[in-house]
Design a protein around this motif. Structure first.
Motif, short mmCIF file in Angstrom:
data_model
loop_
_atom_site.label_atom_id
_atom_site.label_comp_id
_atom_site.label_asym_id
_atom_site.label_seq_id
_atom_site.Cartn_x
_atom_site.Cartn_y
_atom_site.Cartn_z
N PRO A 188 0.82 -1.21 0.00
CA PRO A 188 0.00 0.00 0.00
C PRO A 188 0.85 1.26 0.00
CG PRO A 188 -0.04 -1.02 2.17
CD PRO A 188 0.74 -1.93 1.26
N VAL A 189 0.41 2.24 -0.75
CA VAL A 189 1.04 3.56 -0.73
C VAL A 189 0.66 4.18 0.62
CG1 VAL A 189 1.10 5.82 -1.84
CG2 VAL A 189 0.87 3.74 -3.22
N PRO A 190 1.65 4.61 1.42
CA PRO A 190 1.32 5.11 2.76
C PRO A 190 0.25 6.20 2.78
CG PRO A 190 3.69 4.85 2.54
CD PRO A 190 3.08 4.60 1.18
N GLU A 191 0.30 7.10 1.83
CA GLU A 191 -0.70 8.19 1.80
C GLU A 191 -2.10 7.64 1.56
OE1 GLU A 191 2.08 8.13 -0.14
OE2 GLU A 191 3.29 9.59 0.95
N LEU A 192 -2.20 6.63 0.69
CA LEU A 192 -3.49 6.03 0.38
C LEU A 192 -4.03 5.27 1.60
CD1 LEU A 192 -5.48 5.72 -1.97
CD2 LEU A 192 -4.28 3.64 -2.61
N ALA A 193 -3.14 4.55 2.27
CA ALA A 193 -3.54 3.82 3.49
C ALA A 193 -4.01 4.80 4.56
CB ALA A 193 -2.39 2.97 3.99
N PHE A 194 -3.31 5.91 4.71
CA PHE A 194 -3.70 6.92 5.69
C PHE A 194 -5.07 7.49 5.34
CE2 PHE A 194 -3.92 11.38 7.03
CZ PHE A 194 -3.75 11.24 8.40
N GLN A 195 -5.28 7.82 4.07
CA GLN A 195 -6.56 8.37 3.64
C GLN A 195 -7.70 7.36 3.88
OE1 GLN A 195 -6.66 9.54 -0.47
NE2 GLN A 195 -8.71 10.36 -0.35
N ALA A 196 -7.46 6.11 3.61
CA ALA A 196 -8.47 5.07 3.84
C ALA A 196 -8.84 5.00 5.31
CB ALA A 196 -7.96 3.72 3.33
N ALA A 197 -7.83 5.04 6.18
CA ALA A 197 -8.08 4.98 7.62
C ALA A 197 -8.83 6.21 8.10
CB ALA A 197 -6.77 4.83 8.37
N GLU A 198 -8.45 7.37 7.62
CA GLU A 198 -9.08 8.62 8.05
C GLU A 198 -10.53 8.73 7.60
OE1 GLU A 198 -7.92 11.43 9.98
OE2 GLU A 198 -6.60 9.78 10.59
N THR A 199 -10.85 8.23 6.42
CA THR A 199 -12.20 8.37 5.89
C THR A 199 -13.09 7.16 6.19
OG1 THR A 199 -11.59 7.42 3.75
CG2 THR A 199 -11.41 9.84 3.98
N GLY A 200 -12.49 6.10 6.74
CA GLY A 200 -13.26 4.89 7.02
C GLY A 200 -13.66 4.16 5.75
N THR A 201 -12.91 4.37 4.69
CA THR A 201 -13.17 3.75 3.40
C THR A 201 -12.18 2.61 3.20
OG1 THR A 201 -13.87 5.88 2.51
CG2 THR A 201 -13.35 4.15 0.92
N PRO A 202 -12.66 1.41 2.87
CA PRO A 202 -11.71 0.33 2.60
C PRO A 202 -10.71 0.74 1.52
CG PRO A 202 -13.93 -0.54 2.74
CD PRO A 202 -14.04 0.96 2.74
N LEU A 203 -9.47 0.38 1.72
CA LEU A 203 -8.41 0.72 0.77
C LEU A 203 -8.79 0.30 -0.64
CD1 LEU A 203 -5.53 1.90 0.69
CD2 LEU A 203 -4.68 -0.39 1.12
N TYR A 204 -9.40 -0.85 -0.75
CA TYR A 204 -9.79 -1.38 -2.05
C TYR A 204 -10.78 -0.46 -2.76
CZ TYR A 204 -11.97 -4.43 -5.49
OH TYR A 204 -12.45 -4.95 -6.65
N LEU A 205 -11.71 0.14 -2.02
CA LEU A 205 -12.73 1.00 -2.62
C LEU A 205 -12.26 2.42 -2.86
CD1 LEU A 205 -15.90 -0.13 -0.64
CD2 LEU A 205 -15.21 -0.78 -2.96
N LEU A 206 -11.20 2.83 -2.17
CA LEU A 206 -10.73 4.20 -2.29
C LEU A 206 -10.26 4.50 -3.71
CD1 LEU A 206 -10.50 6.62 -0.42
CD2 LEU A 206 -8.15 5.95 0.04
N GLN A 207 -9.48 3.58 -4.27
CA GLN A 207 -9.02 3.70 -5.65
C GLN A 207 -9.09 2.31 -6.29
OE1 GLN A 207 -5.17 5.54 -5.95
NE2 GLN A 207 -5.94 7.55 -5.37
N PRO A 208 -10.28 1.91 -6.74
CA PRO A 208 -10.47 0.54 -7.25
C PRO A 208 -9.54 0.13 -8.37
CG PRO A 208 -12.58 1.65 -6.99
CD PRO A 208 -11.51 2.68 -6.78
#
Length: 163
Positions: free
Chosen positions: A125-145
């Motif tokens: 995982p790209v750290p920024e993407l993982a952080f954004q997923a955690a902050e928004t409560g959005t699964p990493l998979y759905l954040l950028q399919p």
């Protein structure tokens, strides 16, 4: 808890397990959960207490997630030895590498396979993407399919579903 994606979760307490559940109670909960869904994914944390061992004995497939750093790999080797001592067959165990560190600081996939056997998936995982997923409560998979990590997660899910 339920997520809009349709995933339902039974979450563990946020802190360390102070009061371990009796094995019989854990087995009863597992049987009930198994009746409620097509796929049951359990995050059993670290360490193999009696209840965790009882759960693992009932699993069709075990995924051991580790990072490609020396200490994590030593712990994964120890976990693999404990699983073998429980008569969990190697073909029932999938090793997943979750790489959150710069590649220069990690052990290569081939070196990991030399220690632990075949690696079924490597997720980076790209750290920024993982952080954004955690902050928004959005699964990493759905954040950028369409992202690389979403593809890695999709491939891992297909592999596990085939077991």
């Amino acid at each position: 808890a339920s997520h809009p994606s349709g995933v339902r979760l039974l979450l563990a307490p946020p802190g360390p397990r102070a009061n371990l559940l009796p094995v019989r109670q854990v087995e009863a909960v597992l049987r009930q959960l198994d009746r409620m869904c097509d796929y049951l994914v359990l995050d059993l944390g670290t360490g193999l207490d009696d209840a965790t061992r009882a759960v693992i004995r009932q699993c069709r497939y075990v995924v051991l997630v580790t990072e490609p750093q020396h200490v994590a790999l030593m712990l994964a080797q120890s976990a693999m030895a404990e699983l073998a001592a429980m008569d969990v067959l190697r073909e029932k165990i999938g090793v997943v590498l979750s790489n959150r560190a710069p590649s220069a600081a990690t052990v290569t996939k081939s070196a990991v396979e030399g220690l632990l056997g075949e690696v079924i998936s490597a997720i980076s995982p790209v750290p920024e993407l993982a952080f954004q997923a955690a902050e928004t409560g959005t699964p990493l998979y759905l954040l950028q399919p369409g992202s690389l990590v979403s593809g890695q997660i999709r491939d891992l899910a297909k592999h596990i579903a085939s077991k």
